[in-house]
Design a protein around this motif. Structure first.
Motif, PDB file in Angstrom:
ATOM      1  N   ALA A   1      -6.770  -0.061  13.986  1.00 10.18           N
ATOM      2  CA  ALA A   1      -5.500  -0.448  13.375  1.00 10.18           C
ATOM      3  C   ALA A   1      -5.151   0.470  12.209  1.00 10.18           C
ATOM      4  CB  ALA A   1      -5.580  -1.904  12.897  1.00 10.18           C
ATOM      5  N   ILE A   2      -6.167   0.801  11.391  1.00 12.65           N
ATOM      6  CA  ILE A   2      -5.912   1.687  10.252  1.00 12.65           C
ATOM      7  C   ILE A   2      -5.525   3.078  10.738  1.00 12.65           C
ATOM      8  CG2 ILE A   2      -7.043   2.851   8.325  1.00 12.65           C
ATOM      9  CD1 ILE A   2      -8.578   0.295   7.785  1.00 12.65           C
ATOM     10  N   LEU A   3      -6.241   3.598  11.753  1.00  8.85           N
ATOM     11  CA  LEU A   3      -5.933   4.938  12.270  1.00  8.85           C
ATOM     12  C   LEU A   3      -4.532   4.978  12.866  1.00  8.85           C
ATOM     13  CD1 LEU A   3      -9.375   5.800  13.922  1.00  8.85           C
ATOM     14  CD2 LEU A   3      -8.492   6.549  11.705  1.00  8.85           C
ATOM     15  N   ASP A   4      -4.139   3.914  13.554  1.00  9.33           N
ATOM     16  CA  ASP A   4      -2.795   3.890  14.148  1.00  9.33           C
ATOM     17  C   ASP A   4      -1.724   3.911  13.064  1.00  9.33           C
ATOM     18  OD1 ASP A   4      -3.912   3.863  16.633  1.00  9.33           O
ATOM     19  OD2 ASP A   4      -3.767   1.681  16.879  1.00  9.33           O
ATOM     20  N   ARG A   5      -1.937   3.135  11.987  1.00  6.94           N
ATOM     21  CA  ARG A   5      -0.936   3.104  10.925  1.00  6.94           C
ATOM     22  C   ARG A   5      -0.892   4.431  10.181  1.00  6.94           C
ATOM     23  NH1 ARG A   5      -0.297  -2.275   7.494  1.00  6.94           N
ATOM     24  NH2 ARG A   5       1.493  -0.978   6.858  1.00  6.94           N
ATOM     25  N   VAL A   6      -2.070   5.095  10.005  1.00  8.54           N
ATOM     26  CA  VAL A   6      -2.090   6.406   9.364  1.00  8.54           C
ATOM     27  C   VAL A   6      -1.316   7.419  10.205  1.00  8.54           C
ATOM     28  CG1 VAL A   6      -3.590   8.326   8.731  1.00  8.54           C
ATOM     29  CG2 VAL A   6      -4.224   6.011   8.096  1.00  8.54           C
ATOM     30  N   ALA A   7      -1.511   7.378  11.521  1.00  8.05           N
ATOM     31  CA  ALA A   7      -0.801   8.327  12.407  1.00  8.05           C
ATOM     32  C   ALA A   7       0.695   8.057  12.399  1.00  8.05           C
ATOM     33  CB  ALA A   7      -1.362   8.197  13.828  1.00  8.05           C
ATOM     34  N   GLY A   8       1.089   6.818  12.172  1.00  9.56           N
ATOM     35  CA  GLY A   8       2.508   6.457  12.226  1.00  9.56           C
ATOM     36  C   GLY A   8       3.249   6.639  10.925  1.00  9.56           C
ATOM     37  N   THR A   9       2.562   6.953   9.858  1.00  8.30           N
ATOM     38  CA  THR A   9       3.246   7.120   8.568  1.00  8.30           C
ATOM     39  C   THR A   9       4.093   8.387   8.579  1.00  8.30           C
ATOM     40  OG1 THR A   9       1.297   8.239   7.712  1.00  8.30           O
ATOM     41  CG2 THR A   9       1.482   5.897   7.266  1.00  8.30           C
ATOM     42  N   GLY A  10       5.318   8.269   8.126  1.00  8.96           N
ATOM     43  CA  GLY A  10       6.193   9.427   8.084  1.00  8.96           C
ATOM     44  C   GLY A  10       6.199  10.127   6.747  1.00  8.96           C
ATOM     45  N   GLU A  11       5.687   9.456   5.715  1.00  8.86           N
ATOM     46  CA  GLU A  11       5.691  10.031   4.379  1.00  8.86           C
ATOM     47  C   GLU A  11       4.470  10.926   4.200  1.00  8.86           C
ATOM     48  OE1 GLU A  11       5.717   6.690   1.834  1.00  8.86           O
ATOM     49  OE2 GLU A  11       7.824   6.172   2.253  1.00  8.86           O
ATOM     50  N   ALA A  12       4.630  11.942   3.336  1.00 12.40           N
ATOM     51  CA  ALA A  12       3.508  12.853   3.075  1.00 12.40           C
ATOM     52  C   ALA A  12       2.411  12.153   2.280  1.00 12.40           C
ATOM     53  CB  ALA A  12       3.998  14.091   2.309  1.00 12.40           C
ATOM     54  N   GLN A  13       2.790  11.240   1.389  1.00 16.67           N
ATOM     55  CA  GLN A  13       1.800  10.539   0.568  1.00 16.67           C
ATOM     56  C   GLN A  13       2.240   9.093   0.374  1.00 16.67           C
ATOM     57  OE1 GLN A  13       1.340  11.984  -3.416  1.00 16.67           O
ATOM     58  NE2 GLN A  13      -0.486  10.739  -3.840  1.00 16.67           N
ATOM     59  N   GLY A  14       1.269   8.192   0.265  1.00 17.16           N
ATOM     60  CA  GLY A  14       1.588   6.796   0.028  1.00 17.16           C
ATOM     61  C   GLY A  14       0.379   5.917   0.265  1.00 17.16           C
ATOM     62  N   TYR A  15       0.629   4.632   0.413  1.00 21.93           N
ATOM     63  CA  TYR A  15      -0.446   3.689   0.701  1.00 21.93           C
ATOM     64  C   TYR A  15       0.136   2.481   1.408  1.00 21.93           C
ATOM     65  CZ  TYR A  15       0.885   0.211  -2.801  1.00 21.93           C
ATOM     66  OH  TYR A  15       1.541  -0.761  -3.482  1.00 21.93           O
ATOM     67  N   PHE A  16      -0.720   1.750   2.051  1.00 19.41           N
ATOM     68  CA  PHE A  16      -0.338   0.464   2.641  1.00 19.41           C
ATOM     69  C   PHE A  16      -1.532  -0.484   2.535  1.00 19.41           C
ATOM     70  CE2 PHE A  16      -1.848   3.118   6.151  1.00 19.41           C
ATOM     71  CZ  PHE A  16      -2.805   2.311   6.755  1.00 19.41           C
ATOM     72  N   ARG A  17      -1.198  -1.782   2.624  1.00 19.66           N
ATOM     73  CA  ARG A  17      -2.242  -2.800   2.498  1.00 19.66           C
ATOM     74  C   ARG A  17      -2.511  -3.422   3.856  1.00 19.66           C
ATOM     75  NH1 ARG A  17      -2.344  -7.961  -1.694  1.00 19.66           N
ATOM     76  NH2 ARG A  17      -4.445  -8.725  -1.135  1.00 19.66           N
ATOM     77  N   GLY A  18      -3.733  -3.246   4.311  1.00 21.16           N
ATOM     78  CA  GLY A  18      -4.136  -3.865   5.576  1.00 21.16           C
ATOM     79  C   GLY A  18      -4.647  -5.278   5.352  1.00 21.16           C
ATOM     80  N   ASP A  19      -5.245  -5.827   6.386  1.00 20.69           N
ATOM     81  CA  ASP A  19      -5.750  -7.200   6.280  1.00 20.69           C
ATOM     82  C   ASP A  19      -6.911  -7.310   5.306  1.00 20.69           C
ATOM     83  OD1 ASP A  19      -3.894  -7.942   8.135  1.00 20.69           O
ATOM     84  OD2 ASP A  19      -5.262  -7.712   9.840  1.00 20.69           O
ATOM     85  N   GLN A  20      -7.753  -6.281   5.271  1.00 15.49           N
ATOM     86  CA  GLN A  20      -8.953  -6.366   4.461  1.00 15.49           C
ATOM     87  C   GLN A  20      -9.063  -5.261   3.425  1.00 15.49           C
ATOM     88  OE1 GLN A  20     -10.965  -8.915   4.738  1.00 15.49           O
ATOM     89  NE2 GLN A  20      -9.913  -9.794   6.510  1.00 15.49           N
ATOM     90  N   ALA A  21      -8.119  -4.307   3.417  1.00 16.14           N
ATOM     91  CA  ALA A  21      -8.304  -3.148   2.541  1.00 16.14           C
ATOM     92  C   ALA A  21      -6.968  -2.511   2.192  1.00 16.14           C
ATOM     93  CB  ALA A  21      -9.215  -2.135   3.221  1.00 16.14           C
ATOM     94  N   TYR A  22      -7.028  -1.692   1.145  1.00 21.18           N
ATOM     95  CA  TYR A  22      -5.896  -0.833   0.777  1.00 21.18           C
ATOM     96  C   TYR A  22      -6.181   0.564   1.349  1.00 21.18           C
ATOM     97  CZ  TYR A  22      -4.384  -4.385  -2.546  1.00 21.18           C
ATOM     98  OH  TYR A  22      -3.952  -5.549  -3.114  1.00 21.18           O
ATOM     99  N   VAL A  23      -5.178   1.192   1.950  1.00 23.28           N
ATOM    100  CA  VAL A  23      -5.354   2.499   2.580  1.00 23.28           C
ATOM    101  C   VAL A  23      -4.407   3.480   1.905  1.00 23.28           C
ATOM    102  CG1 VAL A  23      -5.252   3.805   4.729  1.00 23.28           C
ATOM    103  CG2 VAL A  23      -5.977   1.398   4.768  1.00 23.28           C
ATOM    104  N   PHE A  24      -4.994   4.556   1.308  1.00 25.13           N
ATOM    105  CA  PHE A  24      -4.209   5.609   0.668  1.00 25.13           C
ATOM    106  C   PHE A  24      -4.287   6.856   1.538  1.00 25.13           C
ATOM    107  CE2 PHE A  24      -5.785   2.698  -2.485  1.00 25.13           C
ATOM    108  CZ  PHE A  24      -4.700   2.482  -3.318  1.00 25.13           C
TER     109      PHE A  24
END
Length: 594
Positions: free
Chosen positions: A243-266
């Motif tokens: 799930a994390i890898l899919d969201r990382v591949a889908g990000t269009g911004e060069a830099q940022g973060y998102f909050r998953g179910d169990q972790a923060y991903v930068f």
């Protein structure tokens, strides 16, 4: 709804003691705000820590991405040194036209150029290759070999350059995951035709020092991924989820973060190679970071709660102590006679006070009632004494009348008077109860009136109208005869001309109403007002004139038996007559009203 027994047992101390209720209430009022404020402070602390962690990691990701980009740019520059080398241009221009000796010399120059690059690049560059598609030549330089080989086709790492027309690519694979290949294409200057490629085989460890800028938290995960979300290098941490890898591949911004179910991903994109630098920080890291501040707040909150409880207990104890003392003092009333006590719904001290005060007021009313009954019984004793005498004048006059009748009238008429007098004595003497059916009371009245009619036959007109449905009603014994006797004494005997006396019994709703009217001299207004006042005061005094029974006594006995809504009413017009109204409960079935 029935309350479970364990709840009743649990709440029993608080239901039975206002002191416990007050203590519990004050504890709740003191503790709830403190607990709420402590919880809000802890949550605010956690959010502050969360904001700080996010800000710090965004900054670290930005600068680490910059440094990594510089490292890749330096590696790329090493490749450019080969691309701009005159030996490579000379080899590409003359390899087919030169003699063998010239070709060998050109190849020797290429080998020397690549060898110089290999030894000048540093320890992390473990190999250098140059591939030329047109000549199927692959130059390989590493620590163990320096070789030129002919290839049957395009080697696997270089296929992407030609298939996808890329200028550079990064390839991983093989048995050693600790290395990658940075490959850049060789393009013809005139038309950008791809002639081959140059690759550097590099250890990923060259990036570790820069990646250390992100910190090595025990739960942190750092990795470098391709633009499609594939993990290329992960120096430490747990394997990221799909799930994390899919969201990382889908990000269009060069830099940022998102909050998953169990972790923060930068994440941050590494220029100029387009790889994704990713850091995963679990939620527990932020919670643990805020835990120290939260623990301090909880300790302060716990101390405050304890102090608040102590103050609440002391204050509630002092407030409730007078009420508890008063309740214990009034318990002494419980030794007195108690009956018909209305119990309070409360079981605490307030309920005890309510019950005992009601008992006290009940006993006061009972005492007043007892005193009233004693007085009435005393008056009743006087009444019975009068009853026993039953107006000696009336008896004397009756006996004289009977004596004269024996000489002037028939024996049957004399016997009728004697029979009426005998029935009157039997009713007075033989009936012990104070209440008698209206039928018996009317019979007694009729016996009295029969004698009076014999005495005043020339002047007296007597009429009686009775609703038979009311004859079962109960009435205090000797209530009607005294009223009629008073009508003779106070009204008719002082009136010249014919006398009229009417008795009427009717049913009005739930009441039996008896009216006794005469055409006597009536009462003066002030005398009428005085009599009405005495009837309303229910003094119970015997209104006697000589040896006669008063209206107040009759009214008091009726109200004592049936209540305040029943009794005697009096109307009179001077010179026209008097009407006495007696109201008693209607008894349709003849049952006793004791």
């Amino acid at each position: 709804m029935r309350v479970p027994g364990w709840i009743m047992k649990l709440t029993e101390p608080f239901r039975r003691s206002i002191r416990n209720k007050l203590i519990l209430t004050m504890i709740i009022l003191a503790v709830v705000p403190i607990v709420t404020i402590t919880a809000l402070a802890a949550e605010n602390s956690r959010r502050s820590m969360e904001a700080e962690v996010i800000s710090t990691n965004l900054s670290n990701m930005k600068w680490t991405g910059v440094y990594l980009g510089d490292q890749f740019a330096q590696l790329n520059n090493l490749i450019y040194t080969v691309l701009i080398s005159p030996h490579l241009s000379e080899y590409l221009a003359n390899v087919e036209e030169s003699s063998l000796s010239s070709q060998f010399a050109a190849q020797r120059n290429i080998i020397d150029t690549l060898t110089n690059l290999f030894y000048s690049a540093g320890n992390h560059v473990v190999g250098v290759e140059l591939y030329l598609k047109e000549y199927n030549k692959l130059f390989t330089i590493n620590a163990s070999q320096s070789d030129i080989a002919s290839t049957a086709g395009i080697p696997a790492p270089y296929k992407l350059l030609f298939e996808q027309n890329k200028d550079f690519t990064i390839a991983v694979g093989g048995n050693d995951n600790g290395k990658f290949q940075l490959i850049r294409s060789i393009n013809r200057f005139e038309n950008q035709e791809k002639l081959g490629g140059i690759s550097l085989e590099i250890r990923w460890g060259v990036l570790d020092q820069t990646l250390n800028l992100l910190g090595r938290g025990n739960d942190h995960t750092v990795f470098i991924a391709s633009s499609d979300g594939k993990v290329l290098y992960q120096p430490w941490g747990v394997t990221p989820s799909e799930a994390i890898l899919d969201r990382v591949a889908g990000t269009g911004e060069a830099q940022g973060y998102f909050r998953g179910d169990q972790a923060y991903v930068f994440y941050n994109t590494i220029d100029p190679v387009g790889l994704k630098l990713v850091t995963v920080i679990p939620n527990s890291f932020i919670n643990q970071s805020a835990l120290a501040t939260m623990n301090f707040g909880l300790i302060v909150g716990a101390i405050t709660v304890v102090v608040a409880i102590l103050l609440a207990v002391i204050l509630a104890w002092r407030l409730a102590t007078p009420i508890v003392s008063l309740a214990r003092s009034i318990q002494g009333f419980g030794l007195m006679k108690e009956r018909e006590v209305r119990l309070s719904n409360r079981v605490d001290e307030i309920g005890l006070l309510e019950t005992k005060l009601y008992q006290m007021s009940y006993r006061i009313r009972e005492h007043i009632r007892t005193e009233y009954v004693i007085g009435l019984e005393k008056k009743s004793a006087e009444l019975k004494a009068l009853q026993a005498q039953i107006n000696p004048h009336f008896l004397q006059n009756t006996l004289q009348m009977i004596g004269s009748m024996l000489f002037k009238n028939s024996p049957a008429e004399s016997y009728g008077v004697l029979r009426s007098l005998s029935d009157m004595f039997r009713y007075i003497i033989r009936e012990p109860e104070d209440l008698a059916p209206l039928r018996a009371e009317l019979n007694h009245l009729n016996n009295y009136m029969q004698i009076q009619q014999q005495r005043f036959a020339a002047r007296l007109s007597y009429a009686i109208e009775v609703d038979e449905q009311a004859t079962d009603s109960l009435i205090p014994k000797l209530s009607l005869q005294p009223i009629v006797e008073n009508a003779f004494f106070h009204g008719l005997e002082q009136q010249s001309g014919p006398w009229v006396l009417e008795v009427k019994v009717t049913c009005e709703g739930e009441d039996t109403v008896i009216t006794i009217c005469d055409n006597g001299i009536g009462l003066q207004p002030d005398k009428l007002a005085e009599l009405r006042g005495r009837l309303e005061r229910r003094s119970g005094d015997l209104w006697t004139h000589g040896e006669r029974i008063g209206l107040s006594n009759v009214a008091s006995r009726i109200q004592m038996h049936f209540g305040g809504k029943y009794g005697i009413g009096l109307d009179s017009i001077q010179g026209q007559g008097t009407k006495v109204t007696v109201t008693i409960p209607l008894e349709r079935d003849g049952a006793n009203h004791a």
